[in-house]
Design an enzyme around this catalytic site. Structure first.
Site, mmCIF file in Angstrom:
data_model
loop_
_atom_site.group_PDB
_atom_site.id
_atom_site.type_symbol
_atom_site.label_atom_id
_atom_site.label_comp_id
_atom_site.label_asym_id
_atom_site.label_seq_id
_atom_site.Cartn_x
_atom_site.Cartn_y
_atom_site.Cartn_z
ATOM 1 N N CYS A 1 -0.321 3.287 -6.665
ATOM 2 C CA CYS A 1 -1.328 2.783 -5.716
ATOM 3 C C CYS A 1 -1.600 1.357 -6.149
ATOM 4 C CB CYS A 1 -2.601 3.624 -5.789
ATOM 5 S SG CYS A 1 -4.007 2.874 -4.917
ATOM 6 N N CYS B 1 0.871 -1.166 0.000
ATOM 7 C CA CYS B 1 0.000 0.000 0.000
ATOM 8 C C CYS B 1 0.916 1.226 0.000
ATOM 9 C CB CYS B 1 -0.861 -0.025 1.263
ATOM 10 S SG CYS B 1 -1.899 1.431 1.473
#
Ligand code: DGL
Length: 269
Positions: free
Chosen positions: A194, A70
């Site tokens: 992302c 992440c």
């Protein structure tokens, strides 16, 4: 034997998938903090506290190594966790560095001074929190000089993916690419900063055009994890693997199964 893979929600599955393909004998524990996703609209303190709690839970479940799959958590929490001191025998790593090493054509762990690289105009697509942190630009500056980075904060894309609304996600990706192109008409490379975005990689590539090289993290992180585990076999850990979520396990399992196109069953974290 589990290595931990953490994400705010479903995006880290793109990293897990690549890691399982590269390391078929390694057991992985995937932790999705779906109850608190998206992280990208939270402030840095909030992201740090949520990430810290999840990583401690994974360490407690027997993982020695946790990968923050992440970027938002890597940007807001990784350095702070590492600098705050880690429990004995435990490690946490992020996902920026393998990507930047690939972009700047460096070998893993090459810490030589920054130098000029082939690519000069880079588009960065990431969450609002990752863009605000400037963590990507900071890591890049350690390795390369003269690279112009234009960052596009992609509001809404993660929520749409978490909700399984791929039509909305596609429309948002196209509009974010248009917005980026108004600021940088001809990027040479684009970073999907992302881990949710590889689920929309074809849409990014189509909107950017075939001449733009799109970098996403799955295989890059998997390769660098394989290299790391070869050098640190003690990081394999002891606990069981599987899929845990802070969200609704049935709902999260359905979405995960849809994304990875194989049966995935989450249990409660
Ligand atoms: N997939 C995550 C990332 O790589 C987080 C997205 C979010 O929760 O906003 O940034």
């Amino acid at each position: 034997m589990a290595v931990g893979i953490f994400d705010s929600g479903l995006g880290g599955l793109t990293v897990l998938n690549a890691a399982q393909a590269r390391l078929p004998d390694v057991e992985f524990l995937y932790y999705g903090d779906n109850a608190h996703a998206p992280y990208g609209v939270r402030d840095a303190e909030d992201i740090y506290q949520l990430t810290r709690a999840a990583v401690h839970s994974m360490w407690d479940q027997g993982c020695n190594l946790v990968i923050l799959a992440c970027n938002t958590a890597s940007a807001a929490a990784l350095r702070r966790m590492q600098e705050g001191g880690l429990p004995k025998g435990k490690r946490v790593l992020g996902v920026f560095v393998p990507l930047i090493e690939a972009l700047t054509e460096r070998q893993w762990g090459d810490n030589s001074p920054p130098r000029e690289v082939a690519v000069q105009h880079v588009a960065l697509f990431a969450t609002p929190a990752t863009v605000a942190s400037r963590a990507f630009q900071r890591e890049l500056a350690f390795r390369a000089i003269g690279v112009d980075v234009e960052a596009q904060s992609c509001g809404g894309v993660v929520d749409a993916i978490e909700d399984g609304d791929m039509i909305l996600a596609e429309a948002l990706v196209r509009s974010h690419v248009d917005a980026l192109k108004r600021k940088m008409p001809q990027p040479q490379a684009a970073i999907l900063g992302c881990t949710h975005y590889p689920l929309m990689q074809d849409v990014f590539q189509a909107a950017l055009g075939p001449e733009v090289k799109v970098f996403s993290q799955g295989t890059l992180v998997a390769e660098s994890l394989a290299d790391y585990l070869e050098r640190h076999p003690d990081m394999l850990g002891s606990g069981p693997g599987g899929f845990v979520t802070t969200g609704n396990p049935a709902r999260v399992s359905d979405r995960a199964t849809q994304f990875l196109r194989r049966e995935i069953t989450f249990r409660s974290a």
